[in-house]
Motif scaffolding. Sequence first.
Motif, PDB file in Angstrom:
ATOM      1  N   LEU A   9       0.851  -1.189   0.000  1.00  0.00           N
ATOM      2  CA  LEU A   9       0.000   0.000   0.000  1.00  0.00           C
ATOM      3  C   LEU A   9       0.882   1.232   0.000  1.00  0.00           C
ATOM      4  O   LEU A   9       1.821   1.343   0.782  1.00  0.00           O
ATOM      5  N   ALA A  10       0.571   2.160  -0.898  1.00  0.00           N
ATOM      6  CA  ALA A  10       1.261   3.448  -0.918  1.00  0.00           C
ATOM      7  C   ALA A  10       0.203   4.540  -0.828  1.00  0.00           C
ATOM      8  O   ALA A  10      -0.886   4.414  -1.388  1.00  0.00           O
ATOM      9  N   ARG A  11       0.522   5.608  -0.109  1.00  0.00           N
ATOM     10  CA  ARG A  11      -0.422   6.716   0.061  1.00  0.00           C
ATOM     11  C   ARG A  11       0.067   7.933  -0.721  1.00  0.00           C
ATOM     12  O   ARG A  11       1.263   8.196  -0.782  1.00  0.00           O
ATOM     13  N   TYR A  12      -0.903   8.666  -1.289  1.00  0.00           N
ATOM     14  CA  TYR A  12      -0.598   9.827  -2.125  1.00  0.00           C
ATOM     15  C   TYR A  12      -1.561  10.962  -1.830  1.00  0.00           C
ATOM     16  O   TYR A  12      -2.742  10.729  -1.582  1.00  0.00           O
ATOM     17  N   GLN A  13      -1.054  12.170  -1.905  1.00  0.00           N
ATOM     18  CA  GLN A  13      -1.917  13.338  -1.806  1.00  0.00           C
ATOM     19  C   GLN A  13      -2.776  13.467  -3.057  1.00  0.00           C
ATOM     20  O   GLN A  13      -3.929  13.880  -2.988  1.00  0.00           O
ATOM     21  N   ASP A  14      -2.241  13.108  -4.209  1.00  0.00           N
ATOM     22  CA  ASP A  14      -2.955  13.190  -5.475  1.00  0.00           C
ATOM     23  C   ASP A  14      -2.920  11.812  -6.142  1.00  0.00           C
ATOM     24  O   ASP A  14      -1.987  11.485  -6.883  1.00  0.00           O
ATOM     25  N   CYS A  15      -3.921  11.001  -5.860  1.00  0.00           N
ATOM     26  CA  CYS A  15      -3.947   9.627  -6.374  1.00  0.00           C
ATOM     27  C   CYS A  15      -4.027   9.575  -7.900  1.00  0.00           C
ATOM     28  O   CYS A  15      -3.438   8.696  -8.521  1.00  0.00           O
ATOM     29  N   ARG A  16      -4.754  10.495  -8.523  1.00  0.00           N
ATOM     30  CA  ARG A  16      -4.873  10.491  -9.991  1.00  0.00           C
ATOM     31  C   ARG A  16      -3.496  10.706 -10.630  1.00  0.00           C
ATOM     32  O   ARG A  16      -3.096  10.000 -11.559  1.00  0.00           O
ATOM     33  N   ALA A  17      -2.741  11.680 -10.115  1.00  0.00           N
ATOM     34  CA  ALA A  17      -1.388  11.921 -10.630  1.00  0.00           C
ATOM     35  C   ALA A  17      -0.491  10.718 -10.346  1.00  0.00           C
ATOM     36  O   ALA A  17       0.364  10.359 -11.162  1.00  0.00           O
ATOM     37  N   LYS A  35     -13.792   6.187  -7.022  1.00  0.00           N
ATOM     38  CA  LYS A  35     -13.780   7.644  -6.849  1.00  0.00           C
ATOM     39  C   LYS A  35     -14.929   8.078  -5.940  1.00  0.00           C
ATOM     40  O   LYS A  35     -15.956   7.413  -5.863  1.00  0.00           O
ATOM     41  N   ASP A  36     -14.746   9.233  -5.287  1.00  0.00           N
ATOM     42  CA  ASP A  36     -15.813   9.801  -4.479  1.00  0.00           C
ATOM     43  C   ASP A  36     -16.756  10.614  -5.364  1.00  0.00           C
ATOM     44  O   ASP A  36     -16.599  10.652  -6.586  1.00  0.00           O
ATOM     45  N   ASP A  37     -17.737  11.259  -4.750  1.00  0.00           N
ATOM     46  CA  ASP A  37     -18.739  12.024  -5.507  1.00  0.00           C
ATOM     47  C   ASP A  37     -18.142  13.179  -6.295  1.00  0.00           C
ATOM     48  O   ASP A  37     -18.729  13.638  -7.281  1.00  0.00           O
ATOM     49  N   GLN A  38     -16.967  13.673  -5.875  1.00  0.00           N
ATOM     50  CA  GLN A  38     -16.298  14.765  -6.587  1.00  0.00           C
ATOM     51  C   GLN A  38     -15.339  14.259  -7.664  1.00  0.00           C
ATOM     52  O   GLN A  38     -14.686  15.036  -8.340  1.00  0.00           O
ATOM     53  N   GLY A  39     -15.219  12.950  -7.811  1.00  0.00           N
ATOM     54  CA  GLY A  39     -14.347  12.375  -8.827  1.00  0.00           C
ATOM     55  C   GLY A  39     -12.922  12.119  -8.380  1.00  0.00           C
ATOM     56  O   GLY A  39     -12.092  11.700  -9.184  1.00  0.00           O
ATOM     57  N   ALA A  40     -12.623  12.363  -7.094  1.00  0.00           N
ATOM     58  CA  ALA A  40     -11.268  12.118  -6.584  1.00  0.00           C
ATOM     59  C   ALA A  40     -11.086  10.626  -6.290  1.00  0.00           C
ATOM     60  O   ALA A  40     -11.967   9.982  -5.702  1.00  0.00           O
ATOM     61  N   VAL A  41      -9.944  10.070  -6.704  1.00  0.00           N
ATOM     62  CA  VAL A  41      -9.651   8.657  -6.453  1.00  0.00           C
ATOM     63  C   VAL A  41      -9.484   8.447  -4.945  1.00  0.00           C
ATOM     64  O   VAL A  41      -8.667   9.103  -4.304  1.00  0.00           O
ATOM     65  N   GLN A  42     -10.251   7.509  -4.393  1.00  0.00           N
ATOM     66  CA  GLN A  42     -10.170   7.168  -2.979  1.00  0.00           C
ATOM     67  C   GLN A  42      -9.483   5.831  -2.744  1.00  0.00           C
ATOM     68  O   GLN A  42      -9.024   5.542  -1.649  1.00  0.00           O
ATOM     69  N   HIS A  43      -9.443   5.016  -3.759  1.00  0.00           N
ATOM     70  CA  HIS A  43      -8.792   3.706  -3.673  1.00  0.00           C
ATOM     71  C   HIS A  43      -8.520   3.232  -5.087  1.00  0.00           C
ATOM     72  O   HIS A  43      -9.371   3.380  -5.962  1.00  0.00           O
ATOM     73  N   ALA A  44      -7.335   2.680  -5.309  1.00  0.00           N
ATOM     74  CA  ALA A  44      -7.024   2.096  -6.610  1.00  0.00           C
ATOM     75  C   ALA A  44      -6.153   0.868  -6.400  1.00  0.00           C
ATOM     76  O   ALA A  44      -5.404   0.773  -5.425  1.00  0.00           O
ATOM     77  N   GLU A  45      -6.316  -0.066  -7.315  1.00  0.00           N
ATOM     78  CA  GLU A  45      -5.497  -1.271  -7.322  1.00  0.00           C
ATOM     79  C   GLU A  45      -4.788  -1.321  -8.662  1.00  0.00           C
ATOM     80  O   GLU A  45      -5.420  -1.236  -9.713  1.00  0.00           O
ATOM     81  N   LEU A  46      -3.471  -1.442  -8.602  1.00  0.00           N
ATOM     82  CA  LEU A  46      -2.656  -1.472  -9.806  1.00  0.00           C
ATOM     83  C   LEU A  46      -1.997  -2.836  -9.926  1.00  0.00           C
ATOM     84  O   LEU A  46      -1.436  -3.351  -8.952  1.00  0.00           O
ATOM     85  N   LEU A  47      -2.071  -3.415 -11.111  1.00  0.00           N
ATOM     86  CA  LEU A  47      -1.452  -4.709 -11.353  1.00  0.00           C
ATOM     87  C   LEU A  47       0.033  -4.550 -11.634  1.00  0.00           C
ATOM     88  O   LEU A  47       0.447  -3.676 -12.399  1.00  0.00           O
ATOM     89  N   VAL A  48       0.803  -5.410 -10.996  1.00  0.00           N
ATOM     90  CA  VAL A  48       2.241  -5.517 -11.204  1.00  0.00           C
ATOM     91  C   VAL A  48       2.473  -6.994 -11.501  1.00  0.00           C
ATOM     92  O   VAL A  48       2.591  -7.801 -10.580  1.00  0.00           O
ATOM     93  N   GLY A  49       2.455  -7.351 -12.768  1.00  0.00           N
ATOM     94  CA  GLY A  49       2.452  -8.777 -13.109  1.00  0.00           C
ATOM     95  C   GLY A  49       1.154  -9.385 -12.601  1.00  0.00           C
ATOM     96  O   GLY A  49       0.070  -8.908 -12.921  1.00  0.00           O
TER      97      GLY A  49
END
Length: 117
Positions: A9-17, A35-49
Amino acid sequence: MRTRTVYALARYQDCRAAIDFLTTAFGFKVHESAKDDQGAVQHAELLVGDDLVMISPGKPGGPGIYVAVDDVDAHHDRAKAAGATITMELVDQPYGSREYGCQDPEGNSWFFGTYRP
């Protein structure tokens, strides 16, 4: 089907960036993004292999994440070209791994190498 038990898990101030950087610099692929109601990413899962890295909003930092890759030299060059700050140049370790370290634009530490525990 493989069941995972441990997730990075990594945390970011700007998840979209962060998603844009991680997919461009490291070749990760978006598996899911909530995303939340404003369109900001609140959680994402990225595949690495076949594995996942989760990202969410919060203060960046922490000890870092290690990812095994097949061609670490090409990976290093790609990450550097995309703007990653190289914190440890490519090195052949005594335990047989070739690896490097870097930071993403928000200061999270990432390590990539050929060692597969």
